[in-house]
Design a protein around this motif. Sequence first.
Motif, PDB file in Angstrom:
ATOM      1  N   PHE A 125       1.649 -11.769 -17.445  1.00 32.94           N
ATOM      2  CA  PHE A 125       2.199 -13.089 -17.739  1.00 32.94           C
ATOM      3  C   PHE A 125       2.208 -13.342 -19.233  1.00 32.94           C
ATOM      4  O   PHE A 125       1.164 -13.283 -19.882  1.00 32.94           O
ATOM      5  CB  PHE A 125       1.427 -14.159 -16.975  1.00 32.94           C
ATOM      6  CG  PHE A 125       1.756 -14.108 -15.519  1.00 32.94           C
ATOM      7  CD1 PHE A 125       2.823 -14.825 -15.023  1.00 32.94           C
ATOM      8  CD2 PHE A 125       1.059 -13.276 -14.657  1.00 32.94           C
ATOM      9  CE1 PHE A 125       3.180 -14.736 -13.697  1.00 32.94           C
ATOM     10  CE2 PHE A 125       1.404 -13.174 -13.324  1.00 32.94           C
ATOM     11  CZ  PHE A 125       2.471 -13.908 -12.844  1.00 32.94           C
TER      12      PHE A 125
ATOM     13  N   ASP B 275       2.846 -16.930 -10.205  1.00 33.92           N
ATOM     14  CA  ASP B 275       1.441 -16.892 -10.617  1.00 33.92           C
ATOM     15  C   ASP B 275       0.629 -16.960  -9.319  1.00 33.92           C
ATOM     16  O   ASP B 275       0.584 -18.003  -8.678  1.00 33.92           O
ATOM     17  CB  ASP B 275       1.179 -18.101 -11.523  1.00 33.92           C
ATOM     18  CG  ASP B 275      -0.294 -18.293 -11.858  1.00 33.92           C
ATOM     19  OD1 ASP B 275      -1.146 -17.541 -11.333  1.00 33.92           O
ATOM     20  OD2 ASP B 275      -0.580 -19.215 -12.643  1.00 33.92           O
TER      21      ASP B 275
ATOM     22  N   ALA C   5      -0.228 -25.959 -19.589  1.00 36.48           N
ATOM     23  CA  ALA C   5      -1.520 -26.078 -18.907  1.00 36.48           C
ATOM     24  C   ALA C   5      -1.348 -26.902 -17.639  1.00 36.48           C
ATOM     25  O   ALA C   5      -0.640 -27.904 -17.637  1.00 36.48           O
ATOM     26  CB  ALA C   5      -2.535 -26.740 -19.824  1.00 36.48           C
ATOM     27  N   VAL C   6      -1.977 -26.428 -16.566  1.00 36.32           N
ATOM     28  CA  VAL C   6      -1.869 -27.148 -15.301  1.00 36.32           C
ATOM     29  C   VAL C   6      -3.267 -27.544 -14.841  1.00 36.32           C
ATOM     30  O   VAL C   6      -4.169 -26.741 -14.936  1.00 36.32           O
ATOM     31  CB  VAL C   6      -1.193 -26.282 -14.223  1.00 36.32           C
ATOM     32  CG1 VAL C   6      -1.201 -27.020 -12.895  1.00 36.32           C
ATOM     33  CG2 VAL C   6       0.219 -25.943 -14.628  1.00 36.32           C
TER      34      VAL C   6
ATOM     35  N   ASN D  21      -1.802 -19.694  -8.950  1.00 39.15           N
ATOM     36  CA  ASN D  21      -1.173 -21.026  -8.880  1.00 39.15           C
ATOM     37  C   ASN D  21       0.231 -20.821  -8.315  1.00 39.15           C
ATOM     38  O   ASN D  21       1.212 -20.880  -9.052  1.00 39.15           O
ATOM     39  CB  ASN D  21      -1.086 -21.661 -10.270  1.00 39.15           C
ATOM     40  CG  ASN D  21      -2.432 -21.722 -10.972  1.00 39.15           C
ATOM     41  OD1 ASN D  21      -3.238 -22.606 -10.709  1.00 39.15           O
ATOM     42  ND2 ASN D  21      -2.682 -20.760 -11.845  1.00 39.15           N
TER      43      ASN D  21
ATOM     44  N   PHE E 268      -3.952 -13.678 -15.524  1.00 41.31           N
ATOM     45  CA  PHE E 268      -3.216 -13.911 -14.278  1.00 41.31           C
ATOM     46  C   PHE E 268      -2.447 -12.683 -13.803  1.00 41.31           C
ATOM     47  O   PHE E 268      -1.731 -12.739 -12.810  1.00 41.31           O
ATOM     48  CB  PHE E 268      -2.262 -15.095 -14.473  1.00 41.31           C
ATOM     49  CG  PHE E 268      -2.973 -16.363 -14.834  1.00 41.31           C
ATOM     50  CD1 PHE E 268      -3.454 -17.211 -13.851  1.00 41.31           C
ATOM     51  CD2 PHE E 268      -3.198 -16.693 -16.160  1.00 41.31           C
ATOM     52  CE1 PHE E 268      -4.145 -18.373 -14.172  1.00 41.31           C
ATOM     53  CE2 PHE E 268      -3.889 -17.856 -16.500  1.00 41.31           C
ATOM     54  CZ  PHE E 268      -4.363 -18.695 -15.509  1.00 41.31           C
TER      55      PHE E 268
ATOM     56  N   TRP F 264      -0.640 -15.314 -21.651  1.00 39.73           N
ATOM     57  CA  TRP F 264      -1.827 -15.722 -20.882  1.00 39.73           C
ATOM     58  C   TRP F 264      -2.968 -14.712 -20.940  1.00 39.73           C
ATOM     59  O   TRP F 264      -3.879 -14.742 -20.117  1.00 39.73           O
ATOM     60  CB  TRP F 264      -1.450 -16.037 -19.433  1.00 39.73           C
ATOM     61  CG  TRP F 264      -0.678 -17.312 -19.332  1.00 39.73           C
ATOM     62  CD1 TRP F 264       0.665 -17.465 -19.248  1.00 39.73           C
ATOM     63  CD2 TRP F 264      -1.230 -18.642 -19.360  1.00 39.73           C
ATOM     64  NE1 TRP F 264       1.003 -18.787 -19.217  1.00 39.73           N
ATOM     65  CE2 TRP F 264      -0.136 -19.535 -19.274  1.00 39.73           C
ATOM     66  CE3 TRP F 264      -2.528 -19.149 -19.440  1.00 39.73           C
ATOM     67  CZ2 TRP F 264      -0.309 -20.918 -19.271  1.00 39.73           C
ATOM     68  CZ3 TRP F 264      -2.692 -20.536 -19.433  1.00 39.73           C
ATOM     69  CH2 TRP F 264      -1.594 -21.403 -19.346  1.00 39.73           C
TER      70      TRP F 264
ATOM     71  N   LEU G 243       3.797 -21.977  -9.224  1.00 41.04           N
ATOM     72  CA  LEU G 243       4.363 -21.716 -10.551  1.00 41.04           C
ATOM     73  C   LEU G 243       5.099 -20.387 -10.616  1.00 41.04           C
ATOM     74  O   LEU G 243       4.609 -19.367 -10.148  1.00 41.04           O
ATOM     75  CB  LEU G 243       3.254 -21.699 -11.610  1.00 41.04           C
ATOM     76  CG  LEU G 243       2.459 -22.984 -11.800  1.00 41.04           C
ATOM     77  CD1 LEU G 243       1.360 -22.768 -12.840  1.00 41.04           C
ATOM     78  CD2 LEU G 243       3.382 -24.122 -12.226  1.00 41.04           C
TER      79      LEU G 243
HETATM   80  N1  MLY Z   1      -3.993 -24.652 -16.351  1.00 40.69           N
HETATM   81  C1  MLY Z   1      -4.413 -23.591 -15.506  1.00 40.69           C
HETATM   82  C2  MLY Z   1      -3.235 -22.834 -14.944  1.00 40.69           C
HETATM   83  C3  MLY Z   1      -2.665 -21.851 -15.850  1.00 40.69           C
HETATM   84  C4  MLY Z   1      -1.396 -21.233 -15.260  1.00 40.69           C
HETATM   85  C5  MLY Z   1      -1.125 -19.906 -15.856  1.00 40.69           C
HETATM   86  N2  MLY Z   1       0.065 -19.308 -15.344  1.00 40.69           N
HETATM   87  C6  MLY Z   1       1.229 -20.083 -15.736  1.00 40.69           C
HETATM   88  C7  MLY Z   1       0.196 -17.899 -15.735  1.00 40.69           C
HETATM   89  C8  MLY Z   1      -5.335 -22.639 -16.285  1.00 40.69           C
HETATM   90  O1  MLY Z   1      -5.268 -22.631 -17.498  1.00 40.69           O
HETATM   91  O2  MLY Z   1      -6.114 -21.965 -15.634  1.00 40.69           O
END
Ligand code: MLY
Length: 265
Positions: free
Chosen positions: A178, A154, A264-265, A157, A185, A181, A160
Amino acid sequence: AKEQFNWDEYLKETESVAAPLHCFRQSRIPPTNDFKVGMKLEARDPRNVTSVCIATVIGITGARLRLRLDGSDNKNDFWRLVDSSDIQPIGTCEKKGGMLQPPLGFQMNASSWPMFLLRTLNGAEMAPAAFFKKEPPKPVPNCFKVGMKLEAIDRKNPYLICPATIGDVKGDEVFVTFDGWRGAFDYWCRCDSRDIFPVGWCSLTGDALQPPGNNVSITKSSAKIQSSPSKVTRRSMQSPQKSAPVPAQRGRKPGRGKPPGQSAV
Ligand code: MLY
């Protein structure tokens, strides 16, 4: 106990295939990671790629290193594979007649760089040359196909690694989407990017694979291939507004779903 993401089940559920190993610029057997936190090395500055800087290993994750450039702040850490051509043992730059540079955003006065360099290297634990692995050769040609599954970094991020699907292919490039999502991303990258990995990479390296997000429908690669949608259609399948409404848990059987919010991060 947390339910682990399982590629075999997921490929079945999504009626998808994993992109073949030979599509990737990754070694078939992931390189061993012998580095230790605190070791120093030379690294290309990601924000100023003509500069070679001193970096410290801040963390280890699978076959990757979390790196911080000496003299930089703690907001610009980056991750590199141990077989990345962006990293090399200390002394390599000088041997090649180059000069070590301060990182972009060097926190001190530029004139203090030479003294800073001496001090940061003095008594440092330098990563041994044997820890750096040779970068695998570029795969040619681009053999990815729309719908194939993979593991991908990602880029928003970059610590990840997540389940992903090839959404489009154009020349030497692939569109990495992804799973779960809603396109937020997704990115285009070269097929020989070091940021994409075959299915199973994380389980082999011990890196943590994120579970898919739970925001959108699963895309069945077989359906996509059979209906051979136009580029426009494919794109719209990835756009947040136009994606079909889907049951929660991506249609999993009751009791087998993951608890929400895990990713969620
Ligand atoms: N919690 C953060 C990061 C999301 C990560 C997404 N990746 C795994 C595709 C957010 O929601 O922006």
